[in-house]
Design an enzyme around this catalytic site. Structure first.
Site, mmCIF file in Angstrom:
data_model
loop_
_atom_site.group_PDB
_atom_site.id
_atom_site.type_symbol
_atom_site.label_atom_id
_atom_site.label_comp_id
_atom_site.label_asym_id
_atom_site.label_seq_id
_atom_site.Cartn_x
_atom_site.Cartn_y
_atom_site.Cartn_z
ATOM 1 N N SER A 1 -47.177 44.229 30.117
ATOM 2 C CA SER A 1 -46.414 45.155 29.274
ATOM 3 C C SER A 1 -45.189 45.744 29.969
ATOM 4 O O SER A 1 -44.865 46.919 29.783
ATOM 5 C CB SER A 1 -47.336 46.256 28.734
ATOM 6 O OG SER A 1 -48.352 45.688 27.931
ATOM 7 N N GLY B 1 -49.934 42.338 27.058
ATOM 8 C CA GLY B 1 -49.684 42.358 25.612
ATOM 9 C C GLY B 1 -50.291 43.559 24.909
ATOM 10 O O GLY B 1 -50.382 43.569 23.682
ATOM 11 N N ASN C 1 -42.215 34.588 30.528
ATOM 12 C CA ASN C 1 -43.210 33.627 30.038
ATOM 13 C C ASN C 1 -43.190 33.683 28.508
ATOM 14 O O ASN C 1 -43.669 34.644 27.920
ATOM 15 C CB ASN C 1 -44.590 34.016 30.581
ATOM 16 C CG ASN C 1 -45.710 33.179 29.998
ATOM 17 O OD1 ASN C 1 -45.468 32.153 29.370
ATOM 18 N ND2 ASN C 1 -46.948 33.624 30.200
ATOM 19 N N LYS D 1 -44.788 31.911 26.483
ATOM 20 C CA LYS D 1 -46.088 31.522 25.904
ATOM 21 C C LYS D 1 -45.866 30.505 24.767
ATOM 22 O O LYS D 1 -44.938 29.711 24.839
ATOM 23 C CB LYS D 1 -46.854 32.753 25.426
ATOM 24 C CG LYS D 1 -46.923 33.849 26.502
ATOM 25 C CD LYS D 1 -47.925 34.899 26.171
ATOM 26 C CE LYS D 1 -47.805 36.035 27.176
ATOM 27 N NZ LYS D 1 -48.929 36.943 27.127
ATOM 28 N N GLU E 1 -51.663 40.514 37.424
ATOM 29 C CA GLU E 1 -51.600 40.775 35.989
ATOM 30 C C GLU E 1 -52.942 41.313 35.502
ATOM 31 O O GLU E 1 -53.825 40.520 35.117
ATOM 32 C CB GLU E 1 -51.260 39.493 35.242
ATOM 33 C CG GLU E 1 -49.914 38.913 35.590
ATOM 34 C CD GLU E 1 -49.284 38.235 34.386
ATOM 35 O OE1 GLU E 1 -48.186 38.632 34.002
ATOM 36 O OE2 GLU E 1 -49.928 37.340 33.812
ATOM 37 N N GLU F 1 -54.737 33.986 30.181
ATOM 38 C CA GLU F 1 -54.977 33.337 28.889
ATOM 39 C C GLU F 1 -55.545 31.926 29.089
ATOM 40 O O GLU F 1 -56.263 31.418 28.233
ATOM 41 C CB GLU F 1 -53.686 33.330 28.057
ATOM 42 C CG GLU F 1 -53.381 34.737 27.542
ATOM 43 C CD GLU F 1 -51.926 35.017 27.216
ATOM 44 O OE1 GLU F 1 -51.127 34.077 27.134
ATOM 45 O OE2 GLU F 1 -51.608 36.210 27.040
ATOM 46 N N HIS G 1 -52.981 31.756 34.661
ATOM 47 C CA HIS G 1 -52.729 32.880 33.751
ATOM 48 C C HIS G 1 -54.046 33.266 33.082
ATOM 49 O O HIS G 1 -54.873 32.400 32.772
ATOM 50 C CB HIS G 1 -51.681 32.469 32.703
ATOM 51 C CG HIS G 1 -51.167 33.639 31.926
ATOM 52 N ND1 HIS G 1 -51.892 34.222 30.916
ATOM 53 C CD2 HIS G 1 -50.025 34.363 32.045
ATOM 54 C CE1 HIS G 1 -51.195 35.256 30.429
ATOM 55 N NE2 HIS G 1 -50.056 35.352 31.103
HETATM 56 C C1 PEP Z 1 -47.940 37.770 30.507
HETATM 57 O O1 PEP Z 1 -48.329 37.112 29.569
HETATM 58 O O2 PEP Z 1 -47.895 37.253 31.636
HETATM 59 C C2 PEP Z 1 -47.548 39.147 30.259
HETATM 60 C C3 PEP Z 1 -47.383 39.936 31.290
HETATM 61 O O3 PEP Z 1 -47.395 39.533 28.952
HETATM 62 P P1 PEP Z 1 -46.822 40.944 28.397
HETATM 63 O O4 PEP Z 1 -45.556 41.220 29.177
HETATM 64 O O5 PEP Z 1 -46.573 40.715 26.959
HETATM 65 O O6 PEP Z 1 -47.858 41.972 28.687
#
Ligand code: PEP
Length: 243
Positions: A203, A167, A9, A11, A161, A95, A93
């Site tokens: 992460s 992040g 992703n 973003k 998630e 976000e 998601h």
């Molecule tokens: C995500 O945005 O779905 C995500 C898992 O981000 P990151 O890998 O940066 O934690």
């Protein structure tokens, strides 16, 4: 046997030029049967998708409108994403939820995706407060049941998630994520339980991904930050294809 997944992703990152450089560096990788899904920004779908044409990589959008064509300024309809060659769309998601996307809107988006033949990758996850509250599983089950309310036989993926891991450099332990995913799998209708792919995201990097895949219930990963550098994403794909 469920096919393993590595989804990136991007973003709201990369210029078009950077996105093209990134995908060009990625497509040569031998994923050895794992499905690689790339979700670039909307503006890059056409060009990034064109570099994926003769590969097994699949194109995904990061979101879609809950509506079809019409007076919805600034929105993108599922039909448009299908036209761009998308096979998947990320929905729910954290976000997007954090910007006010409700369970009801998520349901509508899932319905829309299915109407146009896009496979949704439905995200769910708790924040730190819920994690510490002792009510995490109830919270997660509610999110998943709500999202799947109108889903019948259509294909979908789920992605666990935990928000506190996105992040932040913190990850759930492989055992913990595996337990959550096993419990969520048990919530699925019996005839779907063995087919639905459930991913972990938060992460994930090349040096921790194998633990998640080896845990047993986790079918793949959704990767944010580490999908933006060719070497780190290739490292993840390589690890996943060797598990
Ligand atoms: C995500 O945005 O779905 C995500 C898992 O981000 P990151 O890998 O940066 O934690």
């Amino acid at each position: 046997m469920r096919q393993k997944v590595v989804a990136g992703n991007w973003k709201m990152n990369t210029t078009l030029k950077e996105g093209e450089e990134l995908i060009k560096a990625l497509v040569s990788v031998d994923a050895k049967g794992a499905e690689v899904i790339i979700a670039p920004p909307f503006t890059h779908l056409d060009r990034v998708g064109s570099h994926m044409e003769k590969t097994d990589f699949a194109l995904a959008a990061q979101n879609l409108s809950e509506d079809s064509f019409g007076a919805h300024t600034g929105e993108i309809a599922g039909e448009m994403l299908k036209d761009m060659g998308c096979r998947y769309v990320i929905i729910g998601h954290s976000e997007c939820r954090g910007r006010g996307e409700t369970d009801e809107v998520i349901q509508k988006k899932i319905t829309r995706a299915m109407e146009v033949g896009l496979t949704p990758i439905i995200c769910f996850g708790e924040d730190e407060e819920v994690y510490n509250s002792g009510k995490r599983m109830d919270f997660l089950k509610n999110q998943v049941h709500s999202a799947l309310e109108s889903v019948k036989e259509e294909e979908f993926l789920l992605a666990y998630e935990p928000i506190w891991a996105i992040g932040t450099g913190k990850t759930a332990s492989a055992e913990d994520a595996n337990e959550v995913i096993a419990e969520i799998r048990n919530e699925l209708p019996e005839d779907r339980r063995e087919d639905v792919r459930i991913l972990y995201g938060g992460s994930v990097k090349a040096d921790n991904v194998a633990g998640f895949l080896k845990a047993g219930e986790i079918d793949g990963v959704l990767v944010g930050g580490a999908s933006l550098k060719a070497d780190s994403f290739k490292g993840i794909i390589d690890e996943v294809s060797h598990v």
